[in-house]
Motif scaffolding. Sequence first.
Motif, PDB file in Angstrom:
ATOM      1  N   ARG A 189       0.796  -1.085  -0.116  1.00 37.73           N
ATOM      2  CA  ARG A 189       0.244   0.106  -0.087  1.00 37.73           C
ATOM      3  C   ARG A 189       0.944   1.147   0.031  1.00 37.73           C
ATOM      4  NH1 ARG A 189      -4.507  -1.358  -1.922  1.00 37.73           N
ATOM      5  NH2 ARG A 189      -5.466   0.910  -1.082  1.00 37.73           N
TER       6      ARG A 189
ATOM      7  N   GLU B 150      -1.010  14.356   0.761  1.00 36.57           N
ATOM      8  CA  GLU B 150      -0.915  13.711   1.969  1.00 36.57           C
ATOM      9  C   GLU B 150      -1.229  12.123   1.383  1.00 36.57           C
ATOM     10  OE1 GLU B 150      -2.263  17.063   5.059  1.00 36.57           O
ATOM     11  OE2 GLU B 150      -3.438  15.102   4.985  1.00 36.57           O
TER      12      GLU B 150
ATOM     13  N   ASP C  56      -1.160   7.970   3.411  1.00 38.76           N
ATOM     14  CA  ASP C  56      -1.240   7.062   4.622  1.00 38.76           C
ATOM     15  C   ASP C  56      -0.270   5.833   4.650  1.00 38.76           C
ATOM     16  OD1 ASP C  56      -3.341   8.752   5.817  1.00 38.76           O
ATOM     17  OD2 ASP C  56      -4.861   7.540   4.985  1.00 38.76           O
TER      18      ASP C  56
ATOM     19  N   TYR D   9       2.084   3.077   6.514  1.00 37.80           N
ATOM     20  CA  TYR D   9       2.578   2.077   7.507  1.00 37.80           C
ATOM     21  C   TYR D   9       4.315   2.420   8.141  1.00 37.80           C
ATOM     22  CZ  TYR D   9      -1.651   0.005   6.242  1.00 37.80           C
ATOM     23  OH  TYR D   9      -2.995  -0.143   5.876  1.00 37.80           O
TER      24      TYR D   9
ATOM     25  N   CYS E 193      -7.397   7.573  -5.056  1.00 33.18           N
ATOM     26  CA  CYS E 193      -6.525   6.515  -4.420  1.00 33.18           C
ATOM     27  C   CYS E 193      -5.755   5.808  -5.506  1.00 33.18           C
ATOM     28  CB  CYS E 193      -7.534   5.347  -3.867  1.00 33.18           C
ATOM     29  SG  CYS E 193      -6.744   3.734  -3.904  1.00 33.18           S
TER      30      CYS E 193
ATOM     31  N   CYS F 230      -9.866   3.046  -3.651  1.00 35.41           N
ATOM     32  CA  CYS F 230     -10.530   3.304  -2.224  1.00 35.41           C
ATOM     33  C   CYS F 230     -11.638   4.476  -2.279  1.00 35.41           C
ATOM     34  CB  CYS F 230      -9.551   3.403  -1.238  1.00 35.41           C
ATOM     35  SG  CYS F 230      -8.523   2.059  -1.250  1.00 35.41           S
TER      36      CYS F 230
ATOM     37  N   HIS G 208      -5.203  14.259  -1.365  1.00 37.42           N
ATOM     38  CA  HIS G 208      -5.207  13.117  -0.101  1.00 37.42           C
ATOM     39  C   HIS G 208      -5.246  11.892  -0.856  1.00 37.42           C
ATOM     40  CE1 HIS G 208      -6.028  15.774   3.200  1.00 37.42           C
ATOM     41  NE2 HIS G 208      -6.861  16.447   2.357  1.00 37.42           N
ATOM     42  N   ASP G 209      -4.195  10.866  -0.838  1.00 39.45           N
ATOM     43  CA  ASP G 209      -4.105   9.849  -1.583  1.00 39.45           C
ATOM     44  C   ASP G 209      -4.651   8.606  -0.534  1.00 39.45           C
ATOM     45  OD1 ASP G 209      -3.598   7.422  -3.127  1.00 39.45           O
ATOM     46  OD2 ASP G 209      -1.474   7.926  -3.569  1.00 39.45           O
ATOM     47  N   SER G 210      -5.570   8.288  -0.678  1.00 36.00           N
ATOM     48  CA  SER G 210      -6.052   7.197   0.369  1.00 36.00           C
ATOM     49  C   SER G 210      -5.322   5.853   0.134  1.00 36.00           C
ATOM     50  CB  SER G 210      -7.749   7.068   0.302  1.00 36.00           C
ATOM     51  OG  SER G 210      -8.117   6.876  -0.971  1.00 36.00           O
ATOM     52  N   THR G 211      -4.411   5.500   0.783  1.00 33.13           N
ATOM     53  CA  THR G 211      -3.689   4.612   0.421  1.00 33.13           C
ATOM     54  C   THR G 211      -3.780   3.266   1.320  1.00 33.13           C
ATOM     55  OG1 THR G 211      -1.944   5.640   1.721  1.00 33.13           O
ATOM     56  CG2 THR G 211      -1.819   5.571  -0.672  1.00 33.13           C
ATOM     57  N   ALA G 212      -4.590   3.550   2.518  1.00 27.20           N
ATOM     58  CA  ALA G 212      -4.556   2.556   3.565  1.00 27.20           C
ATOM     59  C   ALA G 212      -5.898   2.364   4.045  1.00 27.20           C
ATOM     60  CB  ALA G 212      -3.669   2.902   4.671  1.00 27.20           C
TER      61      ALA G 212
ATOM     62  N   LEU H  33      -8.090   4.260   5.709  1.00 29.75           N
ATOM     63  CA  LEU H  33      -8.941   5.386   5.979  1.00 29.75           C
ATOM     64  C   LEU H  33      -9.625   5.746   4.504  1.00 29.75           C
ATOM     65  CD1 LEU H  33      -6.516   5.669   8.186  1.00 29.75           C
ATOM     66  CD2 LEU H  33      -7.844   7.598   8.876  1.00 29.75           C
TER      67      LEU H  33
ATOM     68  N   TYR I 276     -12.032   9.003   3.144  1.00 24.75           N
ATOM     69  CA  TYR I 276     -12.024  10.575   3.247  1.00 24.75           C
ATOM     70  C   TYR I 276     -13.414  11.111   2.402  1.00 24.75           C
ATOM     71  CZ  TYR I 276      -7.352   9.948   4.967  1.00 24.75           C
ATOM     72  OH  TYR I 276      -6.240   9.793   5.686  1.00 24.75           O
TER      73      TYR I 276
END
Lengths: 101, 234
Positions: free
Chosen positions: A29, A89, A91, A93, B133, B138, B184-188, B190, B192
């Motif tokens: 990811r 931004e 997310d 790990y 995403c 996502c 905002h790259d929703s990589t995981a 969460l 948005y």
Amino acid sequence: MTAHSQIATRFKVGARVRIADRSALGHCRTPWYLRGRIGEIVEVHGAYHDPERLAYHKPGLPLQVLYKVRFLQSDLWPGYHGPATDHLEADIYEYWLEPTL
Amino acid sequence: MMHDDHDHDHAGDGHGHHHDHSHEHGHVHPPQKDHDAGPMSAYEVLEEAVRTLLVEKGIVTADEIAAQIDLMDSRTPSLGAKVVARAWNDPGFKSRLLADTKSALLEMDIDIGTLAEFRTIENTSDTHNVVVCTLCSCYPKLLLGVPPAWYKSLAYRSRVVVDPRGVLAEFGVRVPAGTEVRVHDSTADLRYLILPVRPAGTEGWSEDRLSALVTRDTMIGTAVPELEHKAAAE
């Protein structure tokens, strides 16, 4: 997710971090375009199951701390067109994050 | 349901002929292929084969699959629009929504489940936020329903991170240079939701009237609520 008070976090809000510049086999990811880039921790989301293990029907343990990392667009893209204040931004790990010197 | 930790689709299929289409408000969406054009793709064949096997082996029932599809179909952007309108009219609700989206949604009897966490991000005159995403697609499905095809397109996913202002302009949104654009790259884990800026001139409006201004794209960040053509129609 596990409550913040119960997890040990390696990085604090405000820390400068580098996204590890390495490859990963299989599900991952961490976008390629962020690898090797430097950003700032803006939020500690908490601990989550590890997607790189979950994807292969493993339990996703140990839990991994997930952070929101903010990057300057001009740090990501040479010749970025917009103002210097534009950000991105993502997310990420914890095991993909390295301290900057 | 079986292993279902991510509420995304894998948008890895190719893209066929490009045919831009204009909308009534004059912007052009990224190209997308018709879903039912041509023979089934390998992924579609695979999905059908796996689904049939799961039912035949008794792991899930056809009724359970149908119920899940019905749940997804019941979630549409009008649900998100009600949330935004409430936040615009109720400062207490807005601050609870920004602090803890899931709990605030439960106040409105909207259960977004536990598959993913939700965050609400407020657009202001200082910052315009937009969601993507880049890894797959996502999307806050349990609030906004199924994402639009362009959201899953390679064109949107690859271009909005590199040139967000250019892509936003194609959607008809011109962000002033003095306003930060934040992607905002929703990589995981969460998802948005964007809380758009309430248009000036809507003071005293009811939530129902306000919610009509809140389109799906305003909650992705690729549009801003507009008063003019809505007001003219009333």
